[in-house]
Design a protein around this motif. Sequence first.
Motif, PDB file in Angstrom:
ATOM      1  N   LEU A  69       0.850  -1.173   0.000  1.00 55.17           N
ATOM      2  CA  LEU A  69       0.000   0.000   0.000  1.00 55.17           C
ATOM      3  C   LEU A  69       0.891   1.230   0.000  1.00 55.17           C
ATOM      4  O   LEU A  69       1.477   1.600   1.034  1.00 55.17           O
ATOM      5  CB  LEU A  69      -0.914  -0.011   1.225  1.00 55.17           C
ATOM      6  CG  LEU A  69      -1.901   1.153   1.361  1.00 55.17           C
ATOM      7  CD1 LEU A  69      -2.915   1.148   0.215  1.00 55.17           C
ATOM      8  CD2 LEU A  69      -2.621   1.100   2.701  1.00 55.17           C
ATOM      9  N   THR A 104      -3.501  -0.976  -7.064  1.00 58.17           N
ATOM     10  CA  THR A 104      -3.121  -1.679  -5.841  1.00 58.17           C
ATOM     11  C   THR A 104      -4.172  -2.704  -5.471  1.00 58.17           C
ATOM     12  O   THR A 104      -3.857  -3.852  -5.156  1.00 58.17           O
ATOM     13  CB  THR A 104      -2.937  -0.688  -4.672  1.00 58.17           C
ATOM     14  OG1 THR A 104      -1.838   0.174  -4.975  1.00 58.17           O
ATOM     15  CG2 THR A 104      -2.659  -1.418  -3.363  1.00 58.17           C
ATOM     16  N   SER A 110      -2.597   6.263  -1.347  1.00 58.11           N
ATOM     17  CA  SER A 110      -3.514   5.638  -2.297  1.00 58.11           C
ATOM     18  C   SER A 110      -4.525   6.655  -2.784  1.00 58.11           C
ATOM     19  O   SER A 110      -4.710   7.720  -2.189  1.00 58.11           O
ATOM     20  CB  SER A 110      -4.254   4.461  -1.638  1.00 58.11           C
ATOM     21  OG  SER A 110      -5.009   4.911  -0.518  1.00 58.11           O
TER      22      SER A 110
END
Length: 351
Positions: free
Chosen positions: A6, A308, A207
Motif C-alpha cells: 500500500l 493496488t 492511495s
Amino acid sequence: MEKRKLGRTDLEVSSLCLGTMTWGEQNTKAEAYEQLDYAIDQGINFIDTAELYPVPSRAATQGRTEEIIGDWMADRSNRSDVILATKVVGRSMSDYFRDDKSLPRLTRRHIFEAVDKSLKRLKTDYIDLYQIHWPDRKVTQFGANPIVYDHPEPAEDETPIAETLAAMQELVTAGKIRHLGLSNESGWGTMNYLRSADEGVGPRVVSIQNAYSLLNRTFEVNLAEIALREQVGLLAYSSLAQGIITGKYLDGKRPEGARMSLFKNFGARYFTPGAEPATRAYLKIADDFGVDVAQMALAFVESRPFTTSVIIGATRMEQLKTDIAAHQFTLTDEMEKAINEVHMVHANPCP
C-alpha cells in the motif's frame, strides 16, 4: 490471493478489497457477516467503508455500515488480521454528519469529529487507511476526471489542502490513523497533497480511490502516471460500473432488488447514451472467448500496473463468489487487444 504494498508503507493488502456500502440498506447484518467471513476465508484482508455508508446516504442509516463491521470484528476478535479503510466526507450539503448540524468541510474540527465517531462505530482505536471521500473544493465532476469540463466557481470557504493535511498529521501522531488516502480526486489535487507533504505539511498520501472500469478509463489520462511514479496506487471502485457491464440493465431492464431498480436516481453516470453500445461490445468479447464478463472486467482492472486493489461489492453471495474468483482469471493478450479495440471506439462513456 496476491498481496500488494500500500503505497510506500509496510502494509500489504489483498489485490481484491471487500466493499461494504450496501450493508445496512440492501444487505442485513447477517448477510454482511456472511460476506465478511467468506472474503476473509478466500484471502481478502482489506475492507473498505466510509462514515457516509450505507448508500444512498440518509440521516436514518448514516454510519450503520461501520457499526456492522465493528460488531463483526469484535465478535470474531480479528481486528489485527484486517486492514481497515474508511473515509471522511468532503464538502457536503447534508447536515446529519456533524452533531451541530453544520455542513461538512475538511477542517480540523470536522475531521476530528468524524474520525472519533468512526472509531467508536468500528470498535477500534486505530484506522489503517483514512481516506478523504471527495474534495473540500468544488470539482467539475464527482469522479474527478470529466469528459466535458465545466469549471465550478471556487467556494469562498474552501479549506486549504495544507490545513486538512495538518489535521491528518495530528491524527497520525495520536495513533488514531496510520495512513492517509484520497478518493474521487484529480491529478491537480493529488499532486498538491503530495507537494504539501514533501514540504513537511502532514502525512504523504498512499492511495487514491477513484472509479475505474471498462466503461471509465479516465484514470489512465494523467492519474496513472502519478500513481506509478509517486507510488500512490489506485483503489479502483465501480469496476463493474455498478453492474452495468454485466448487461443486466440492457434494454431498460430493472431486475428486482438491484440497486438501480430500488433507487431511481442512483448511478445516473452509468446511464449515458454510449453505455449500452459499449456494454454490448464487451459482452461480445466475453462471449467470443467463452468467459464471464464480470470476471474479465475485474481481471482487466486488477492487472493494471497502477492498481493496488480492486474494491468489489455485492448484494448476493453468488455475485461475491463470482467476483472474488476473478483473481484467478487469466486475461490473455488477445482479450486485452480486443478490449482496447472496443475502447478506441467506445471510449469512457461513463466517466
